[in-house]
Each structure stands twice: as structure tokens, then as C-alpha cells.
Design an enzyme around this catalytic site. Structure first.
Site, mmCIF file in Angstrom:
data_model
loop_
_atom_site.group_PDB
_atom_site.id
_atom_site.type_symbol
_atom_site.label_atom_id
_atom_site.label_comp_id
_atom_site.label_asym_id
_atom_site.label_seq_id
_atom_site.Cartn_x
_atom_site.Cartn_y
_atom_site.Cartn_z
ATOM 1 N N LYS A 1 0.859 -1.191 0.000
ATOM 2 C CA LYS A 1 0.000 0.000 0.000
ATOM 3 C C LYS A 1 0.893 1.238 0.000
ATOM 4 C CE LYS A 1 -3.962 1.840 2.653
ATOM 5 N NZ LYS A 1 -4.864 1.571 3.802
ATOM 6 N N SER B 1 -9.746 1.478 2.639
ATOM 7 C CA SER B 1 -8.877 2.263 1.795
ATOM 8 C C SER B 1 -7.778 1.474 1.084
ATOM 9 C CB SER B 1 -8.222 3.356 2.630
ATOM 10 O OG SER B 1 -7.378 2.783 3.615
ATOM 11 N N SER C 1 -9.898 -0.961 6.819
ATOM 12 C CA SER C 1 -9.320 -0.800 5.481
ATOM 13 C C SER C 1 -8.583 -1.999 4.918
ATOM 14 C CB SER C 1 -8.375 0.395 5.465
ATOM 15 O OG SER C 1 -9.117 1.560 5.305
HETATM 16 N N1 GLN Z 1 -13.170 3.595 5.978
HETATM 17 C C1 GLN Z 1 -12.652 4.043 7.230
HETATM 18 C C2 GLN Z 1 -12.310 5.501 7.145
HETATM 19 O O1 GLN Z 1 -12.533 6.086 6.132
HETATM 20 C C3 GLN Z 1 -11.469 3.226 7.617
HETATM 21 C C4 GLN Z 1 -10.235 3.620 6.917
HETATM 22 C C5 GLN Z 1 -9.059 2.796 7.291
HETATM 23 O O2 GLN Z 1 -9.185 1.750 7.930
HETATM 24 N N2 GLN Z 1 -7.893 3.305 6.932
HETATM 25 O O3 GLN Z 1 -11.819 6.087 8.081
#
Ligand code: GLN
Length: 482
Positions: free
Chosen positions: A79, A154, A178
């Protein structure tokens, strides 16, 4: 079996035995990326040269009889919020478009020490804020099972790369889901370890009390192996746990004596698709067939998890992202008239809408007058959520639930409604608040052929139980999407 279908365990074995050269694997995967990634857009950057050079080095070592390395010759995608020394690390933000860190993340050092080959950096929601990878400032990743759908987020690029057969392994980060939510949408195994089990040194911080790095793979064994490689204490991360996760890496289909809890709150939520619910219940039947006992449990406070998360995560993000001001780090506006103008215009130009929304929310909940009402209260609720899990884990070993309320949604479907987007993490967020480990493992496909994921949660440092349990659901190689 095609090269792009091989598991990490199989690649390692073949490379070490001299049956296949690491260079052949890398060339093959790079050709596949060249052929299909213009459509999928999983990668932000592909390491053509360094991956080939490293593969040649590994082949030379093997030829000389040195086969040390638990990921010898295994390509991995990272990532793009994980620092690789001198390599582009963009966080999918204009703010860091040309950032090349002078050091590597601890996890990257560990991967390299075990013979892994970094094949590229994957797309994400900007600074890991989002659930669909639509917040990337760089490109839109597609779901490899249906290109009209999002890959989740994400870590959407990492999940898509593994599902598309671009790499057998990838790393993501999970602050509120994410890793698990994109794993669910893309039909791969994705795991968030116990908080502190994996060093966060070199991960660009979002919510430091929630962030964990974790593995994506197409098999449970590969995910467990990757976690074993990256976990362990690290002096460079003060939140890193002193003890190493006990992982057996040896799983079978016998769950005799295991107690699995189904939280009633997670099966009666608005917005849970019937198809997902049925698939998850059917998966728990498989656990029962393997000898597990299924019980109902209660998590009465998890209904507050999304609200609590969006206070704590934004508060921490507003503080973590203050370093991107065009002076310390990040994009610098070249038309500024004075220092304040420089800070404000650099941030205005460098950050996208969702990141700005989070920074504003975070500053609001931390500001004098609101701190007690929001931030402090959220910390208390967080504690209560953790206590719910403590109680549940005094009754059961593992908790099973959907990983997400639906399968992958269409690109654009939720972009105008941030709240609807936030709700797609309803099942994953609590684990981050409580610090406990969670895995998502593919358990079915819906009527449109999209993957459905089962989430399993366990108590702190019981990460191995998650692999043991998910192995029963998913003990074969998950096919690549195409
Ligand atoms: N979807 C969640 C957010 O937007 C989690 C994001 C993540 O785990 N980095 O904060």
C-alpha cells in the site's frame, strides 16, 4: 497451475528447489500487470527495474546454494502509505506526489530480510481515509470481479492486486476496516492484527491509536506466513508489543471445543443485505460441522462504534496531518505571500475534500469547549466497547459476523453521501477501537458473482485462532478474478 495463481508458499518452495526462477515469476507478473492494470488501476507505481534486479540476485543466491528466506522470491505489493527508502510513497495524495522517504518501514525491512520482492505500490483512498479507493487523488481502482464496482478501501489497490493475480501477497493498513472491507469486496483473505503486534514505524500515520499494518493473500496459510514475517517488537514504535504473536502456521479442519459467538447486534442491522446475511450464516454452519459450538453473544455498545470512531480517528488525523504544511513535509504552494498564506495554500492545494473534511472534524472535536463533549466522551465509549468484547470473549473464543453489510457497490454510488460511505465499515470499526484482531475470509459469492466475506474477531493476541478458524471456511486457493 498458472504462475499468477501460485500461492506465496508454493512460489517459495519452487524457487528454493530451483524449479522456477524468481526472475521468471517477476517477469510473468509484470507482464500481467502491463496487460491488465491499465483497466484495474491497482498500482500507483510498478517497480519494473528493482524487482527484476532483486529477482536476479535471489536466483544467484539460490544457484550458490543459499535458500534462506521464508519469502524467498515471493513478489509482494505494498500500500502506498508504507515507506520504502528512496521509493515514491504518495499516500495517493497530491500532498506527497513526489515524496521519497529516506528510510524504509520496519515491515519493509523484514520482508526484504526474508527474500521478498517488492513489485509495486498500490492505490488507496488519500491518506487511507475512505472505503472505496474513490478518494485517491491519483486514479480509480476497479474491482477485479466487476470493473463497474469499487474494490473497497482504503487498501483497495492491495486487495485488487491480489485478486487480479498481480501478486500473491500485499500489505495494507487498517484503521477502521481498510484491510478487511476491501478483502471482502475483492474475495481475498485480509487480516488486521492485534494492535501493537506489527510495528507502525514507516507507515504514514492516520489514527495512531487505531492503525495496524496487515496482510492480504489468496490463502489463509499465506496470510499467516506474511503476518509471522512482519510481526514482532520494534524499538522504533513505542506502541509495539513486547511479545511476538504465537502463530502455529499449521491449520486443519478440526474445531472441536471452539466456541463461536454470533452477536445479535451484527445480524439485525439496517442495511445488511439478505444475501450477505444468509451467506455468513451458512459459513458459520461449516464451523459447526468442523466441531465448533455456535452461541449468541451481545455487544450492546457497538451501535455507537461508527460515531465514536469518526471522533477519535478524525481527532488523531487532524494532529498527524498537521506536519503537511509545505515546510516540514509535503506540497508547497509557490505563490504564497507570507508564511500563514504558505501554510494555508499549501494545504488547500495538497489535500482532497475528504481529508479536509476529516481535519476540520478533528479540529472541531478537539477544540476548547467541545473537547469534553465529543473527544473525551468518545474515549469513554471506546472503553465500553472494549469491555463488551472482554465480556463476549469470556463466553466464546471467536466472534463471527459479516465483514461488510453488502458486496462491492458501484463506483460513484456513495461518493455524494459521506455518511452512507462511513456505514460500510459498520462491522469492522469496533475491532480497531478495542484493539483486537480481525480477519476477513471469502465465504461465498452473491447472485451477481461478487465475493462475500466472513469476518472473524478474537481476543488480543489470539490472532492464530482467526487463521485456525478461517482455514475451515477457506482451505483452498481462492481463484483470481480473471
Ligand atoms: N473507511 C474508514 C475511514 O474512512 C477506515 C479507513 C481505514 O481503515 N484506513 O476512516
Amino acid at each position: 497451475m498458472k504462475v499468477y495463481e501460485l500461492s506465496a508458499v508454493a512460489i517459495r518452495e519452487k524457487v528454493a528447489a530451483g524449479e522456477i526462477k524468481a526472475r521468471e515469476i517477476v517477469d510473468y507478473l509484470l507482464a500481467r500487470i502491463d496487460e491488465f492494470d491499465s483497466e484495474i488501476c491497482a498500482f500507483v507505481s510498478v517497480e519494473y527495474e528493482s524487482a527484476r534486479t532483486r529477482a536476479d540476485e535471489i536466483d544467484a543466491r539460490v544457484a550458490a546454494g543459499d535458500t534462506v528466506g521464508r519469502l524467498l522470491g515471493v513478489p509482494i505489493a505494498l500500500k502506498d502509505n508504507l515507506c520504502v527508502r528512496d521509493g515514491l510513497t504518495t499516500c495517493a495524495s497530491k500532498m506527497l506526489e513526489d515524496f521519497r522517504p529516506p528510510y524504509s518501514a520496519s515491515v519493509v525491512e523484514k520482508l526484504l530480510a526474508e527474500g521478498a520482492i517488492i513489485i509495486g505500490k498500490t492505490n488507496l483512498d488519500e491518506f487511507a481515509m475512505g472505503s472505496s479507493t474513490e478518494n485517491s487523488a491519483l486514479k480509480q481502482t476497479k474491482n477485479p470481479w466487476n470493473k463497474k464496482c469499487v474494490p473497497g478501501g482504503s487498501s483497495g489497490g492491495s486487495a485488487a492486486a491480489v485478486a487480479a493475480g498481480f501478486a500473491p501477497l500485499a500489505l495494507g493498513s487498517d484503521t477502521g476496516g481498510s484491510i478487511r472491507q476491501p478483502a471482502s469486496y475483492c474475495g481475498v483473505v485480509g487480516m488486521k492484527p492485534t494492535y501493537g503486534a506489527v510495528s507502525r514505524y514507516g507507515l504514514v500515520a492516520f489514527g495512531s491509536s487505531l492503525d495496524q499494518i496487515g496482510p492480504f493473500a489468496r490463502t489463509v496459510e499465506d496470510a499467516a506466513l506474511l503476518l509471522d514475517v512482519i510481526s514482532g517488537s520494534d524499538d522504533r514504535d513505542s506502541t509495539s508489543a513486547k511479545k511476538k504473536l504465537p502463530l502455529t502456521l499449521d491449520y486443519n479442519s478440526d474445531l472441536t471445543g471452539l466456541k463461536v459467538g454470533l452477536p445479535s447486534e451484527y445480524f439485525n442491522t439496517d442495511g445488511l443485505s439478505e444475501e450477505v446475511k444468509d451467506a455468513v450464516i451458512a459459513a458459520t454452519e461449516k464451523l459447526k460441522d468442523a466441531g465448533a459450538e455456535i452461541k449468541e453473544v451481545h455487544l450492546p455498545m457497538v451501535k455507537y462504534a461508527v460515531g465514536t470512531y469518526y471522533i477519535i480517528a478524525t481527532a488523531e488525523a487532524s494532529s498527524n496531518l498537521s506536519r503537511f504544511d509545505g515546510v516540514h513535509y509535503g506540497h508547497r504552494c509557490d505563490k504564497a505571500t507570507d508564511i500563514i498564506d504558505l501554510f494555508s495554500r499549501s494545504r488547500e492545494e495538497g489535500f482532497g475534500d475528504e481529508v479536509k473534511r476529516r481535519i476540520m472534524l478533528g479540529n472541531y472535536v478537539l477544540s476548547a469547549g467541545y473537547y469534553d463533549a465529543y473527544y473525551l466522551r468518545a474515549l469513554k465509549v471506546r472503553q465500553r466497547i472494549a469491555e463488551d468484547f472482554d465480556k463476549a470473549f469470556s463466553e466464546v473464543d471467536v466472534i463471527a459476523s459479516p465483514a461488510a453489510p453488502t458486496t462491492a457497490f458501484k463506483i460513484g454510488e456513495k461518493t455524494s453521501d459521506p455518511l452512507a460511505m462511513y456505514l460500510s465499515d459498520i462491522y469492522t470499526i469496533s475491532a480497531n477501537l478495542a484493539g483486537i484482531p480481525g480477519v476477513c475470509v471469502p465465504c461465498a459469492q452473491d447472485s451477481n458473482g461478487l465475493p462475500v466475506g466472513l469476518q472473524l474477531l478474537a481476543d488480543n493476541f489470539k490472532d492464530d485462532l482467526l487463521f485456525k478458524t478461517s482455514y475451515v471456511i477457506n482451505n483452498a486457493e481462492n481463484g483470481v478474478a480473471f
